[in-house]
Design an enzyme around this catalytic site. Sequence first.
Site, mmCIF file in Angstrom:
data_model
loop_
_atom_site.group_PDB
_atom_site.id
_atom_site.type_symbol
_atom_site.label_atom_id
_atom_site.label_comp_id
_atom_site.label_asym_id
_atom_site.label_seq_id
_atom_site.Cartn_x
_atom_site.Cartn_y
_atom_site.Cartn_z
ATOM 1 N N TYR A 1 0.848 -1.186 0.000
ATOM 2 C CA TYR A 1 0.000 0.000 0.000
ATOM 3 C C TYR A 1 0.886 1.240 0.000
ATOM 4 O O TYR A 1 1.837 1.331 0.781
ATOM 5 C CB TYR A 1 -0.906 0.030 1.238
ATOM 6 C CG TYR A 1 -1.832 1.225 1.287
ATOM 7 C CD1 TYR A 1 -2.883 1.348 0.377
ATOM 8 C CD2 TYR A 1 -1.655 2.230 2.238
ATOM 9 C CE1 TYR A 1 -3.734 2.444 0.427
ATOM 10 C CE2 TYR A 1 -2.514 3.332 2.292
ATOM 11 C CZ TYR A 1 -3.549 3.430 1.381
ATOM 12 O OH TYR A 1 -4.399 4.515 1.438
ATOM 13 N N LYS B 1 3.716 9.646 8.717
ATOM 14 C CA LYS B 1 3.454 9.064 10.039
ATOM 15 C C LYS B 1 4.377 9.584 11.145
ATOM 16 O O LYS B 1 4.173 10.692 11.607
ATOM 17 C CB LYS B 1 3.417 7.540 9.916
ATOM 18 C CG LYS B 1 2.230 7.156 9.017
ATOM 19 C CD LYS B 1 1.922 5.704 8.832
ATOM 20 C CE LYS B 1 0.644 5.606 7.969
ATOM 21 N NZ LYS B 1 0.624 4.547 7.012
ATOM 22 N N ASP C 1 9.425 3.403 0.147
ATOM 23 C CA ASP C 1 8.314 4.011 0.861
ATOM 24 C C ASP C 1 8.501 3.685 2.340
ATOM 25 O O ASP C 1 8.165 2.592 2.795
ATOM 26 C CB ASP C 1 6.979 3.478 0.332
ATOM 27 C CG ASP C 1 5.784 4.113 1.034
ATOM 28 O OD1 ASP C 1 5.983 4.737 2.103
ATOM 29 O OD2 ASP C 1 4.653 3.985 0.529
HETATM 30 C C1 LIG Z 1 0.082 5.005 5.535
HETATM 31 C C2 LIG Z 1 0.905 4.749 4.324
HETATM 32 C C3 LIG Z 1 0.851 5.581 3.197
HETATM 33 C C4 LIG Z 1 -0.168 6.663 3.045
HETATM 34 O O1 LIG Z 1 -0.046 7.673 3.971
HETATM 35 P P1 LIG Z 1 -1.315 8.624 4.267
HETATM 36 O O2 LIG Z 1 -0.773 9.676 5.173
HETATM 37 O O3 LIG Z 1 -2.349 7.742 4.894
HETATM 38 O O4 LIG Z 1 -1.773 9.144 2.964
HETATM 39 C C5 LIG Z 1 1.750 5.357 2.185
HETATM 40 N N1 LIG Z 1 2.657 4.363 2.244
HETATM 41 C C6 LIG Z 1 2.710 3.530 3.293
HETATM 42 C C7 LIG Z 1 3.752 2.461 3.321
HETATM 43 C C8 LIG Z 1 1.834 3.679 4.357
HETATM 44 O O5 LIG Z 1 1.870 2.822 5.380
#
Ligand SMILES: *Cc1c(COP(=O)(O)O)cnc(C)c1O
Length: 428
Positions: A138, A261, A233
């Site tokens: 994701y 995050k 990511d």
């Molecule tokens: C949470 C997440 C996202 C998206 O971040 P948002 O702030 O929810 O848009 C992208 N990549 C990873 C790996 C994530 O866990």
Amino acid sequence: MSEIYNRAQKSLVGGVNSPVRSFSGVGSEPVFITKAKGAHLTDTDGNTYIDLIGSWGPLILGHDERIARAVAERAGQGLSYGLGTPEEVELAETIIAAVPSVEKIRFVNSGTEAVMSALRLARGYTNRDKIIKFRGAYHGHADSMLVEAGSGLLTHSTPSSEGVSASVAKDTLLAEYNDVESVRRLFEENPGEIAAIIVEPVAGNMGVVAPQPGFLEDLRRLTEENGALLIFDEVITGFRNAYGAYQNETGISPDLTVFGKIIGGGLPVGAFGGRREIMNHLSPLGGVYQAGTLSGNPVVMSAGKKALQILKEEDPYGKINEKIDRLEDGFNKLRDRYDLDLSFGREGTMFTLFFNKNVPTTYEEVLESDTKAYGKFFRAMLKRGVLIPPSQFESWFVGAAHTDEDINKILKAAEDSFEEMRESTDCS
Ligand SMILES: *Cc1c(COP(=O)(O)O)cnc(C)c1O
């Protein structure tokens, strides 16, 4: 049904602002939270829960009053100016100092936005259109990341959501996590066309799946051989296992890194950074356009600065690991006692309890997990005041605020839940 959920369903779509919060995957009603402290949440009915969701990753320090105070203090100076502030420079310097592959950075407001912008930058820099992502990973909800494998002989991707056009989906190629051959094949089939690979270095959004030895190194080598960029990511993994990024532990330098995050301390944030030469292709220096009214917001930056400062000073990672060691040990004992198909997928401080005989190493194996049993377990734990992620396919988050007593309570609630689940199967 709780009164607030009733109202929420009339005013919000499905009663929520992000689908996983609806608890629909685990056959439960959602909770609505009014306050939190440390590792504990309180809902609208006054129930309290041990929080293992941690706002899906940001709250490695728990619900921390020091961060809240830093936010309140900064908010008193004005909330937003749409102009530069010292705080964004300071947080940029902090991240750059902690992650050697990042020479310049840009802040945005979510991980989704950061991924979307990093992919645009990768395309602009390489002058190529196609991106490789891994099935089950994701990366937020940008159109190009909402794809799934098409059926039939051709390996074309198709949209995984309504509203994503087929023409966007076709530029995203799908490979299998921990299967380097699937990546090599895509490079062979699309010579000179692939701009970048984007990968969660530890898969966190299919449940936690650790990278197999050599997998990330192979991605680095293949991207270099083929003139493509490697994007890590690290929205979850950044500052998660140790102060810095997961890449620091592997010795691999991606070309670009996406953050979110933890670096926002609990406020909305995203960021992407990397080699100076690539980052300089962004506007206003370069031709890849990217902008944001509230990007680098000073209140958000202060929350992130405070969180990273505490993480650096207190270095809670060893203690967090010890708490998870205890959970792993406890769950393994319960698995043996109740003869359950359970496994503990873990990489450092990220873990998922899989209702699966073996620890999954691929998305295929993850999908063999018993989601019905997970749902039952979720509901049994919720009743006992422990809030685990409302989906089998998520990482659990234990942080600095969880006490030894919390860990004991989690394991006791699990024992009672397995006992209840055994009784209910005996009856049926
Ligand atoms: C949470 C997440 C996202 C998206 O971040 P948002 O702030 O929810 O848009 C992208 N990549 C990873 C790996 C994530 O866990």
